[in-house]
Design a protein around this motif. Structure first.
Motif, short mmCIF file in Angstrom:
data_model
loop_
_atom_site.label_atom_id
_atom_site.label_comp_id
_atom_site.label_asym_id
_atom_site.label_seq_id
_atom_site.Cartn_x
_atom_site.Cartn_y
_atom_site.Cartn_z
N SER A 1 -13.33 -0.33 -5.05
CA SER A 1 -12.65 -0.96 -6.01
C SER A 1 -11.25 -0.99 -5.71
N GLU A 2 -10.69 -0.30 -5.13
CA GLU A 2 -9.33 -0.43 -4.66
C GLU A 2 -9.20 -1.52 -3.57
N TRP A 3 -10.06 -1.39 -2.67
CA TRP A 3 -10.02 -2.53 -1.69
C TRP A 3 -10.06 -3.84 -2.16
N GLU A 4 -11.15 -3.95 -3.29
CA GLU A 4 -11.26 -5.34 -4.05
C GLU A 4 -9.93 -5.88 -4.58
N LYS A 5 -9.14 -4.79 -4.99
CA LYS A 5 -7.79 -4.96 -5.87
C LYS A 5 -7.01 -5.61 -5.05
N LYS A 6 -6.92 -4.94 -3.51
CA LYS A 6 -5.86 -5.47 -2.53
C LYS A 6 -6.18 -6.70 -2.14
N ASN A 7 -7.38 -7.17 -2.06
CA ASN A 7 -7.76 -8.54 -1.55
C ASN A 7 -7.87 -9.63 -2.44
N HIS A 8 -7.56 -9.26 -3.85
CA HIS A 8 -7.52 -10.69 -4.67
C HIS A 8 -6.29 -10.85 -5.02
N MET B 1 -13.60 1.88 5.14
CA MET B 1 -13.04 2.35 6.27
C MET B 1 -12.66 1.00 6.94
N ALA B 2 -11.12 0.95 7.09
CA ALA B 2 -10.76 -0.39 7.93
C ALA B 2 -9.45 0.05 9.00
N HIS B 3 -9.92 -0.77 9.95
CA HIS B 3 -8.98 -0.72 11.08
C HIS B 3 -8.72 -1.81 11.72
N ASP B 4 -7.63 -2.23 12.36
CA ASP B 4 -7.44 -3.46 12.91
C ASP B 4 -7.88 -4.65 12.11
N ASN B 5 -8.70 -5.45 12.76
CA ASN B 5 -9.31 -6.73 12.04
C ASN B 5 -10.48 -6.41 11.33
N MET B 6 -11.08 -5.42 11.28
CA MET B 6 -12.37 -4.93 10.81
C MET B 6 -12.38 -4.08 9.62
N ALA B 7 -13.32 -4.39 8.93
CA ALA B 7 -13.34 -3.29 7.73
C ALA B 7 -15.05 -3.07 7.46
N HIS B 8 -15.42 -2.06 7.01
CA HIS B 8 -16.80 -1.58 6.52
C HIS B 8 -16.56 -0.72 5.27
N ALA B 9 -17.69 -1.06 4.42
CA ALA B 9 -17.75 -0.40 3.18
C ALA B 9 -19.04 0.43 3.05
N ILE C 1 -17.16 -6.05 5.83
CA ILE C 1 -16.56 -6.76 5.01
C ILE C 1 -15.42 -7.54 5.58
N GLU C 2 -15.30 -8.68 4.96
CA GLU C 2 -13.80 -9.33 5.44
C GLU C 2 -12.62 -8.72 5.18
N ASN C 3 -11.69 -8.59 6.19
CA ASN C 3 -10.42 -8.06 5.94
C ASN C 3 -9.30 -9.16 6.15
N PRO C 4 -9.22 -10.13 5.34
CA PRO C 4 -8.11 -11.22 5.27
C PRO C 4 -6.85 -10.85 5.35
N HIS C 5 -6.36 -9.58 4.63
CA HIS C 5 -5.09 -9.30 4.71
C HIS C 5 -4.54 -8.03 5.75
N LYS C 6 -5.81 -8.06 6.65
CA LYS C 6 -5.73 -7.08 7.77
C LYS C 6 -5.24 -5.47 7.11
N SER D 1 -26.30 -5.62 1.75
CA SER D 1 -25.29 -6.65 1.35
C SER D 1 -24.19 -5.91 0.47
N LEU D 2 -23.20 -6.55 0.32
CA LEU D 2 -21.95 -5.87 -0.40
C LEU D 2 -22.30 -6.04 -1.87
N GLU D 3 -22.91 -6.92 -2.23
CA GLU D 3 -23.46 -6.75 -3.77
C GLU D 3 -24.22 -5.48 -3.97
N ASN D 4 -25.23 -5.20 -3.11
CA ASN D 4 -26.12 -4.21 -3.24
C ASN D 4 -25.39 -2.81 -3.07
N LEU D 5 -24.31 -2.87 -2.15
CA LEU D 5 -23.77 -1.79 -2.13
C LEU D 5 -22.67 -1.30 -3.26
#
Length: 151
Positions: free
Chosen positions: A144-151, A105-113, A131-136, A73-77
């Motif tokens: 941590s950088e990803w989470e800042k960009k997506n909030h 690592m994100a590409h197109d409409n998909m992302a993985h942590a 993980i969700e990639n709402p801002h593509k 899960s994202l929380e465990n990761l």
């Protein structure tokens, strides 16, 4: 037709030591076959990992033959680096990222942590979550950088 991965296999030098390593990750030993093959449940009654004691465990690493990624899960990761260290496992650098936290690592409409580490035979292991990639957003960055960009 295909619904998921049922099993993956890795070569190991010493089956008993490898059994202890994977039990330390929390995997449940299903059974041992002929004292040279051990099966662990990744998800009970759904998928497993086979460890083969072999003199071929020295085979040079390549991600196509000695790599297993475990879904978490994202929380465990988020706490995976510390969780691994507390159990005596050393997260490792991967794709240019230091192992102090998971990276994306994100590409197109998909992302993985994910975060990477090795077993005692040098097999590449990974803890990963989609993980969700709402801002593509595309590219690679620490979680941590990803989470800042997506909030």
């Amino acid at each position: 037709m295909i619904e998921g991965l049922y099993e993956a296999h890795l070569p190991v030098r010493d089956l008993k030591k490898s059994i202890a390593f994977y039990e330390g990750l929390g995997l449940e030993l299903s059974h041992i076959h002929e004292d040279r093959l051990a099966f662990f449940w990744i998800k009970k009654n759904h998928s497993w990992l086979g460890l083969w004691e072999s003199d071929k465990a020295e085979l040079a690493y390549h991600p196509s033959i000695r790599h297993v990624a475990f879904q978490v899960s994202l929380e465990n990761l988020k706490g995976a680096s510390q969780w691994l260290k507390e159990r005596g496992y050393q997260p490792r650098e991967a794709f240019g990222f230091e192992p102090h936290e998971a990276f994306v690592m994100a590409h197109d409409n998909m992302a993985h942590a994910k975060i990477h580490f090795n077993d005692i035979d040098g097999n590449s292991l990974e803890l990963i979550t989609k993980i969700e990639n709402p801002h593509k957003i595309t590219g690679r960055m620490y979680l941590s950088e990803w989470e800042k960009k997506n909030h």
